[in-house]
Write a protein that holds these residues in place. Structure first.
Motif, PDB file in Angstrom:
ATOM      1  N   TRP A 532       0.809  -1.220   0.000  1.00  0.00           N
ATOM      2  CA  TRP A 532       0.000   0.000   0.000  1.00  0.00           C
ATOM      3  C   TRP A 532       0.847   1.276   0.000  1.00  0.00           C
ATOM      4  CZ3 TRP A 532       1.597   1.870   4.644  1.00  0.00           C
ATOM      5  CH2 TRP A 532       1.807   0.969   5.698  1.00  0.00           C
ATOM      6  N   THR A 533       2.161   1.149  -0.020  1.00  0.00           N
ATOM      7  CA  THR A 533       3.039   2.320  -0.062  1.00  0.00           C
ATOM      8  C   THR A 533       3.297   2.736  -1.508  1.00  0.00           C
ATOM      9  OG1 THR A 533       4.142   1.771   2.028  1.00  0.00           O
ATOM     10  CG2 THR A 533       5.330   3.187   0.496  1.00  0.00           C
ATOM     11  N   VAL A 534       3.012   3.996  -1.808  1.00  0.00           N
ATOM     12  CA  VAL A 534       3.339   4.558  -3.118  1.00  0.00           C
ATOM     13  C   VAL A 534       4.668   5.297  -3.060  1.00  0.00           C
ATOM     14  CG1 VAL A 534       2.607   6.186  -4.912  1.00  0.00           C
ATOM     15  CG2 VAL A 534       0.908   4.750  -3.749  1.00  0.00           C
ATOM     16  N   TYR A 535       4.916   5.993  -1.949  1.00  0.00           N
ATOM     17  CA  TYR A 535       6.163   6.755  -1.813  1.00  0.00           C
ATOM     18  C   TYR A 535       6.581   6.737  -0.356  1.00  0.00           C
ATOM     19  CZ  TYR A 535       9.531  10.579  -1.780  1.00  0.00           C
ATOM     20  OH  TYR A 535      10.675  11.323  -1.626  1.00  0.00           O
ATOM     21  N   GLN A 536       7.883   6.581  -0.107  1.00  0.00           N
ATOM     22  CA  GLN A 536       8.432   6.650   1.242  1.00  0.00           C
ATOM     23  C   GLN A 536       9.821   7.274   1.179  1.00  0.00           C
ATOM     24  OE1 GLN A 536       8.546   2.485   2.513  1.00  0.00           O
ATOM     25  NE2 GLN A 536      10.659   2.307   1.769  1.00  0.00           N
ATOM     26  N   ASN A 537      10.174   7.983   2.249  1.00  0.00           N
ATOM     27  CA  ASN A 537      11.495   8.613   2.301  1.00  0.00           C
ATOM     28  C   ASN A 537      11.776   9.032   3.733  1.00  0.00           C
ATOM     29  OD1 ASN A 537      13.939   9.758   1.535  1.00  0.00           O
ATOM     30  ND2 ASN A 537      13.066  10.807  -0.245  1.00  0.00           N
ATOM     31  N   SER A 538      13.040   9.063   4.081  1.00  0.00           N
ATOM     32  CA  SER A 538      13.469   9.535   5.387  1.00  0.00           C
ATOM     33  C   SER A 538      14.362  10.745   5.166  1.00  0.00           C
ATOM     34  CB  SER A 538      14.216   8.438   6.147  1.00  0.00           C
ATOM     35  OG  SER A 538      14.606   8.885   7.433  1.00  0.00           O
ATOM     36  N   VAL A 539      13.733  11.908   5.065  1.00  0.00           N
ATOM     37  CA  VAL A 539      14.432  13.145   4.752  1.00  0.00           C
ATOM     38  C   VAL A 539      13.604  14.293   5.313  1.00  0.00           C
ATOM     39  CG1 VAL A 539      13.296  13.347   2.496  1.00  0.00           C
ATOM     40  CG2 VAL A 539      15.468  14.518   2.887  1.00  0.00           C
ATOM     41  N   TRP A 540      14.277  15.342   5.802  1.00  0.00           N
ATOM     42  CA  TRP A 540      13.552  16.482   6.340  1.00  0.00           C
ATOM     43  C   TRP A 540      12.885  17.277   5.224  1.00  0.00           C
ATOM     44  CZ3 TRP A 540      18.640  16.539   9.084  1.00  0.00           C
ATOM     45  CH2 TRP A 540      18.536  16.016  10.384  1.00  0.00           C
ATOM     46  N   GLY A 541      11.710  17.854   5.555  1.00  0.00           N
ATOM     47  CA  GLY A 541      11.037  18.644   4.540  1.00  0.00           C
ATOM     48  C   GLY A 541       9.716  19.219   5.016  1.00  0.00           C
ATOM     49  N   TYR A 542       8.923  19.658   4.077  1.00  0.00           N
ATOM     50  CA  TYR A 542       7.624  20.281   4.340  1.00  0.00           C
ATOM     51  C   TYR A 542       6.703  19.954   3.172  1.00  0.00           C
ATOM     52  CZ  TYR A 542       9.113  23.762   0.912  1.00  0.00           C
ATOM     53  OH  TYR A 542       9.534  24.373  -0.236  1.00  0.00           O
ATOM     54  N   SER A 543       5.427  20.273   3.320  1.00  0.00           N
ATOM     55  CA  SER A 543       4.434  19.885   2.315  1.00  0.00           C
ATOM     56  C   SER A 543       3.476  21.031   2.020  1.00  0.00           C
ATOM     57  CB  SER A 543       3.633  18.668   2.792  1.00  0.00           C
ATOM     58  OG  SER A 543       4.488  17.587   3.088  1.00  0.00           O
ATOM     59  N   THR A 544       2.901  20.991   0.829  1.00  0.00           N
ATOM     60  CA  THR A 544       1.875  21.949   0.432  1.00  0.00           C
ATOM     61  C   THR A 544       0.710  21.195  -0.197  1.00  0.00           C
ATOM     62  OG1 THR A 544       2.773  22.296  -1.798  1.00  0.00           O
ATOM     63  CG2 THR A 544       3.618  23.722  -0.041  1.00  0.00           C
ATOM     64  N   ILE A 545      -0.480  21.794  -0.115  1.00  0.00           N
ATOM     65  CA  ILE A 545      -1.687  21.236  -0.723  1.00  0.00           C
ATOM     66  C   ILE A 545      -2.440  22.381  -1.386  1.00  0.00           C
ATOM     67  CG2 ILE A 545      -3.852  19.999  -0.333  1.00  0.00           C
ATOM     68  CD1 ILE A 545      -2.569  18.920   2.288  1.00  0.00           C
ATOM     69  N   ASP A 546      -2.843  22.177  -2.626  1.00  0.00           N
ATOM     70  CA  ASP A 546      -3.680  23.141  -3.336  1.00  0.00           C
ATOM     71  C   ASP A 546      -4.954  22.429  -3.763  1.00  0.00           C
ATOM     72  OD1 ASP A 546      -1.927  25.700  -3.833  1.00  0.00           O
ATOM     73  OD2 ASP A 546      -0.608  23.998  -4.205  1.00  0.00           O
ATOM     74  N   ALA A 547      -6.091  23.082  -3.527  1.00  0.00           N
ATOM     75  CA  ALA A 547      -7.366  22.447  -3.848  1.00  0.00           C
ATOM     76  C   ALA A 547      -8.335  23.437  -4.462  1.00  0.00           C
ATOM     77  CB  ALA A 547      -7.981  21.825  -2.587  1.00  0.00           C
ATOM     78  N   ASN A 548      -9.107  22.940  -5.417  1.00  0.00           N
ATOM     79  CA  ASN A 548     -10.273  23.668  -5.935  1.00  0.00           C
ATOM     80  C   ASN A 548     -11.429  22.685  -6.011  1.00  0.00           C
ATOM     81  OD1 ASN A 548      -9.897  22.165  -8.335  1.00  0.00           O
ATOM     82  ND2 ASN A 548      -8.598  23.773  -9.214  1.00  0.00           N
ATOM     83  N   ALA A 549     -12.445  22.970  -6.748  1.00  0.00           N
ATOM     84  CA  ALA A 549     -13.642  22.129  -6.741  1.00  0.00           C
ATOM     85  C   ALA A 549     -13.387  20.717  -7.252  1.00  0.00           C
ATOM     86  CB  ALA A 549     -14.745  22.790  -7.567  1.00  0.00           C
ATOM     87  N   THR A 550     -12.427  20.546  -8.149  1.00  0.00           N
ATOM     88  CA  THR A 550     -12.260  19.253  -8.815  1.00  0.00           C
ATOM     89  C   THR A 550     -10.919  18.569  -8.557  1.00  0.00           C
ATOM     90  OG1 THR A 550     -11.450  20.360 -10.816  1.00  0.00           O
ATOM     91  CG2 THR A 550     -13.826  19.902 -10.681  1.00  0.00           C
ATOM     92  N   THR A 551      -9.913  19.285  -8.060  1.00  0.00           N
ATOM     93  CA  THR A 551      -8.604  18.667  -7.858  1.00  0.00           C
ATOM     94  C   THR A 551      -8.011  19.038  -6.505  1.00  0.00           C
ATOM     95  OG1 THR A 551      -7.415  20.490  -8.919  1.00  0.00           O
ATOM     96  CG2 THR A 551      -8.074  18.625 -10.319  1.00  0.00           C
TER      97      THR A 551
END
Length: 578
Positions: A532-551
């Protein structure tokens, strides 16, 4: 003007202080605008010299030392510590239980550096180091210790260093209240001398004033050690006000007031209410802490935390920052809250920060689901005093809110969430009321992860297995987690099985993302990923999310390079197929 002061001290190590200051007069008030070097020499012959005795918040001081015996000494025997106030009790104590950390002094030092940080020290007994000092509402001083951090003995103390910007509001952060026409502004000040907030709409000449009441907390409000003993430090006065009657998209300026002192003027944009036609920019992180600019050692070091918030600050203003638990890692050491709040303000002055409580904020024996002292006796009080969330009670820190096309839910993973619990019932009621024609996306967040990775394998936490059916039933699109200090993105997963939508563009299952890589020491990932894993990593970082009505589009970035590591998009038609 030069002064020679002879001092007698009950602590035998300071016998003479030499100070030189330049004084100018502003009206009738003398103000030290340029403090020159000052030095002390202890009875044992050890000298400490600072290049200034007066700085602004975050200013740098060069400390020089000489006369330290080095023959036959262990390389880590000698260290320099920052203490505050200068007369605090730093006598040696026996080691304390987890999560306390050395140096073992009665009152914790702010931070420290080994004398051998100067390469010449081991040969000469002399050296120098540049320290960055925060204004924590008291003067500071340096102390040279022998004996190492386990059996420290104070040998010499420097002249005191004062701050030129006392009284100015600091640690300013915004938060949403759950009402779309409101914004909360919170800050810390030295004293209770009349707090207020000035604000107005950009382009409008009218200025408004809101009186702010001061609050604080004492050791009586905390639950254990080291928060009530070695790690205690007065938190100052905590102010918070709510601006009401705002309209979506307005630009608002504001200024925090503390008596005769004021902050700089900051601005924010009023968030969109629930609206499928709006777009939203979300910043996300967890397990961050704070970093010392001068590379000193301190309680529970997080070497990458400043990079994480530094990158996030460059993306502001955004609609919201989700910080999903393990916020400061103070765990009972109050000074670290001042360090973290300076970092948080770089984002929080313009972007509301919505926090969840993690084990290192809340866990307390006999009070939380996990019966341990991971909070270091804080039991959530310092966090909830600075980050006031729209939960029904301070302790039961679960809540929901909406921005544009997204309905957000924040879980309190440290309290009972079994079927039938107050928290679980809240989620059932809240999710059942979500109108997907208004907020087509649902993001569910909590600190401890349902799906998680260790170096030994990939797992589903049995304490959260009851949420599989709940998240599936109400078609939660994305679940965000922390606690494990790595990155994970799953497939649309249900009961550890990847799912496919029954119809084109339909819902398959929640995607889970672990983003606990904000700054604390990293957790390894398994050599062989789970199905069930698509991506894994052990590294420092941050995340962003952008959303509208369909994506809904999520991106993982690496701290060191600021390069994109991984991204994915969830797409659904609007309105959603029933």
């Amino acid at each position: 003007m030069s002064l020679m002061l002879m001092m007698l001290s009950p602590s035998s190590f300071v016998v003479a202080v030499v100070v030189a200051v330049a004084v100018v007069f502003a009206g009738n008030n003398p103000f030290v605008c340029n403090a020159l070097p000052a030095s002390t020499t202890a009875a044992n012959g050890i000298s400490l010299k600072v290049n200034t005795t007066s700085i602004e918040n975050g200013g740098w001081v060069e400390l020089s030392w000489s006369g330290v015996p080095v023959s036959g000494k262990d390389v880590d025997d000698c260290f320099i510590a920052v203490i505050s106030p200068p007369n605090v009790d730093i006598s040696a104590i026996a080691p304390l239980d987890y999560p306390a950390t050395a140096p073992w002094t009665k009152t914790a030092v702010i931070k420290y550096q080994y004398c051998h940080a100067d390469p010449s020290f081991n040969a000469t007994g002399s050296g120098s180091y540049n320290f960055s000092l925060l204004n924590m509402r008291e003067d500071v001083a340096f102390v040279l210790f022998s004996g190492g951090i386990v059996t420290p003995k104070a040998e010499a103390k420097s002249p005191s260093i004062s701050f030129t910007d006392n009284g100015i509001p600091r640690g300013i952060v915004l938060a949403l209240t759950g009402n779309h026409d409101e914004m909360r502004v919170s800050w810390t000040a030295d004293n209770n001398v009349g707090g207020a907030l000035y604000y107005g709409i950009v382009g409008d000449v009218e200025k408004h004033t809101i009186t702010a009441d001061a609050n604080t907390y004492t050791t009586d409000d905390l639950c254990g050690d080291p928060a009530r003993t070695q790690g205690w430090r007065d938190p100052g006065y905590l102010y918070s006000v709510v601006i009401k009657g705002l309209k979506p998209g307005q630009q608002v300026w504001y200024q925090c007031i503390n008596g005769d002192f004021n902050s700089e003027i900051h601005t924010f944009s009023v968030s969109q209410p629930a609206n499928p036609k709006a777009s939203v920019r979300i910043l996300a992180t967890a397990d961050v802490g704070a970093s010392e600019a001068d590379k000193c050692h301190y309680h529970w070091e997080e070497p990458d935390a400043s990079l994480t918030y530094g990158h996030l600050s460059k993306l502001t203003p955004a609609d919201v920052l989700l910080h999903i638990g393990d916020v400061s890692y103070a765990t009972g050491y109050s000074a670290k809250w001042d360090l973290f709040m300076q970092l948080a303000a770089t984002v929080g002055q313009t972007t509301p920060i919505m926090t969840g409580l993690g084990n290192h904020e809340q866990d307390t024996p006999n009070k939380t689901f996990y019966d341990d002292n991971d909070s270091g006796g804080e039991c959530g009080v310092p966090t909830t005093s600075r980050f006031i969330m729209p939960s029904k009670t301070v302790w039961n820190a679960w809540y929901s809110f909406e921005i544009g096309p997204v309905h957000f839910i924040m879980m309190d993973t440290e309290l009972d969430c079994s079927k039938g619990s107050d928290q679980y019932n809240f989620f059932v009621e809240d999710l059942s009321k979500v109108n997907r024609s208004v907020t087509p996306w649902v993001i569910f967040s909590g600190h401890r992860s349902m799906y998680y990775l260790l170096g030994t394998g990939s797992f589903l936490d049995s304490n959260f297995a009851q949420f599989e059916d709940l998240l599936m039933k109400y078609e939660v699109d994305l679940a965000l987690w922390g606690h494990y200090h790595n990155l994970l993105r799953t497939c649309p997963v249900y009961n550890q099985t990847c799912m496919e939508p029954k119809t084109e563009g339909g819902f398959a299952a929640p995607i889970h993302a672990v983003i606990g890589n904000g700054g604390m020491s990293l957790t390894p990932v398994p050599e062989k990923p789970a199905d069930w894993t698509v991506y894994q990593n052990s590294v420092w970082g941050y995340s962003t999310i952008d959303a509208n009505a369909t994506t809904l589009h999520m991106q993982f970035f690496e701290d060191e390079t600021n390069h994109l590591l991984h991204e994915f998009t969830i797409s659904h038609p609007f309105p959603r197929p029933q």
